[in-house]
Every structure is written in structure tokens, then in C-alpha cells.
Design a protein around this motif. Structure first.
Motif, PDB file in Angstrom:
ATOM      1  N   LYS A 162       3.256   4.436  -5.712  1.00 30.01           N
ATOM      2  CA  LYS A 162       3.366   3.280  -6.597  1.00 30.01           C
ATOM      3  C   LYS A 162       2.013   2.943  -7.225  1.00 30.01           C
ATOM      4  CE  LYS A 162       7.389   1.371  -4.229  1.00 30.01           C
ATOM      5  NZ  LYS A 162       7.972   0.236  -3.513  1.00 30.01           N
ATOM      6  N   ARG A 177       0.834  -1.204   0.000  1.00 31.75           N
ATOM      7  CA  ARG A 177       0.000   0.000   0.000  1.00 31.75           C
ATOM      8  C   ARG A 177       0.866   1.250   0.000  1.00 31.75           C
ATOM      9  NH1 ARG A 177      -3.688  -1.896   4.898  1.00 31.75           N
ATOM     10  NH2 ARG A 177      -1.651  -2.586   5.546  1.00 31.75           N
ATOM     11  N   ASN A 178       1.225   1.659  -1.182  1.00 34.57           N
ATOM     12  CA  ASN A 178       2.066   2.833  -1.361  1.00 34.57           C
ATOM     13  C   ASN A 178       1.386   3.719  -2.408  1.00 34.57           C
ATOM     14  OD1 ASN A 178       4.118   4.431  -2.880  1.00 34.57           O
ATOM     15  ND2 ASN A 178       5.531   3.534  -1.401  1.00 34.57           N
ATOM     16  N   ARG A 179       0.925   4.868  -1.993  1.00 43.31           N
ATOM     17  CA  ARG A 179       0.164   5.755  -2.882  1.00 43.31           C
ATOM     18  C   ARG A 179       0.937   6.089  -4.156  1.00 43.31           C
ATOM     19  NH1 ARG A 179      -4.251   8.935  -2.405  1.00 43.31           N
ATOM     20  NH2 ARG A 179      -4.342   8.646  -0.145  1.00 43.31           N
TER      21      ARG A 179
END
Length: 187
Positions: free
Chosen positions: A96, A92-94
Motif C-alpha cells: 500500500k 504499515r503495509n509495504r
């Protein structure tokens, strides 16, 4: 006994790492835009993490990103981004997540211009796989002039999260470069 690349040698048969090494890594992908997009996406999510972590979440990524359907992902909106940020099955990486959506849009733009992502990739080397394999005691560079140039080209087009190290891993994954160790049975 099967000899594999160093990075896959210590994993047991049946693990995602061994399956990926034996059946996907370095196999030239030329006509499957969805698979090229999937592998680019997995490589960009791997940035800063281990490949094992990403492979273990691959099925979750497929589900979260509409089986890497470029047209569907290109139309993801802010609500989709928020939903993905709450999905514990993926990384969960905005940045990416938003880069993945952007990259799908860039592939769509290529298609509208009459070009494919595959054409863009393979024209870098005139359609021929480059042999960059090394002996067991040597290390393959994490980037090279090809990955640096292609990274710049992708960024100029509008792709995101495609630095030269990520691009180098991607080029190896899709068979643009044969990076299997010289001793590897899958070379």
C-alpha cells in the motif's frame, strides 16, 4: 435530531466518522488534486480494514505522506518506504505504501500530459454527480459498472491498488456518486 447514513448513525458527535460524513463524504471534489490524492490513498489503505481505523489515523497519514503533496510523495525513495514501514501511526503495509508513491507518480505523469487527476475522474460521468442513494433497508453495491470501468482505466494508466471496490468507495467519497441514504439529512 439529525438523520445520517446508516454507516455513520451510531457514532457520537465530534468523532472522526461523524465529521467525515457531515463535512466531506459525497461533497464533489473537483479542483483539489491534493485532496483527491489523499482520499484515494486513504481508500486504498482502508482495503481489508475498517474506515474508522483509517480515519482515526488520518492525521498520521498526512504527516507521513508530506500532507499528500503529490510532488513530494512521487519522489519518495526506498529509504522513505522503510521509514514509513516503521511508523506505528499509519497502517504499515509495504504494498500500500509503494502503491501510494506509484499513484503520486501517475498523477504527475497526467500533469505532464496536460491533464489533471480531477479531469480523469469527472470525465467518467461528464462532470455530473450520479445519484445512487438507497433506502435505509437497501444496500449500496460495493462496486458497479462505473467503478469497474474506472478501475480498469486507472490500472491501464499505471495506478496500483485500485480495484473496483476501492474505486467505488473513492467515487462515493469525492462526490462522483451521491451515495447518502435517501433519508440522510446530508443528501
Amino acid at each position: 435530531m439529525v438523520t445520517r447514513c446508516r454507516w455513520a448513525a451510531n457514532y457520537e458527535e465530534g468523532t472522526p466518522m461523524v465529521a467525515y460524513h457531515d463535512h466531506e463524504f459525497g461533497h464533489p471534489v473537483r479542483d483539489d488534486e491534493r485532496l483527491l490524492f489523499e482520499l484515494l490513498t486513504l481508500e486504498l489503505f482502508q482495503s481489508g480494514l475498517s474506515w474508522r481505523t483509517v480515519l482515526n489515523k488520518r492525521a498520521n497519514f498526512k504527516a507521513a505522506f508530506a500532507d499528500f503533496d503529490i510532488n513530494q510523495v512521487a519522489h519518495f525513495d526506498q529509504q522513505d518506504v522503510e521509514q514509513l514501514l516503521s511508523d506505528a501511526g499509519i497502517i504499515r503495509n509495504r504494498m500500500k505504501i509503494e502503491a501510494t508513491i506509484n499513484n503520486a507518480q501517475q498523477i504527475q505523469t497526467l500533469h505532464h500530459q496536460g491533464e489533471t487527476f480531477s479531469d480523469l475522474i469527472w470525465q467518467q460521468i461528464n462532470g455530473q454527480t450520479l445519484d445512487i442513494g438507497v433506502d435505509q433497508d437497501e444496500k449500496i453495491a460495493s462496486q458497479n459498472t462505473l467503478s469497474e470501468a474506472f478501475s480498469k482505466q486507472l490500472k491501464k494508466i499505471g495506478f496500483k491498488f485500485v480495484g473496483p471496490v476501492t474505486v467505488e468507495s473513492f467515487l462515493q467519497a469525492v462526490g462522483v456518486e451521491n451515495a447518502h441514504d435517501l433519508e440522510c439529512d446530508f443528501r
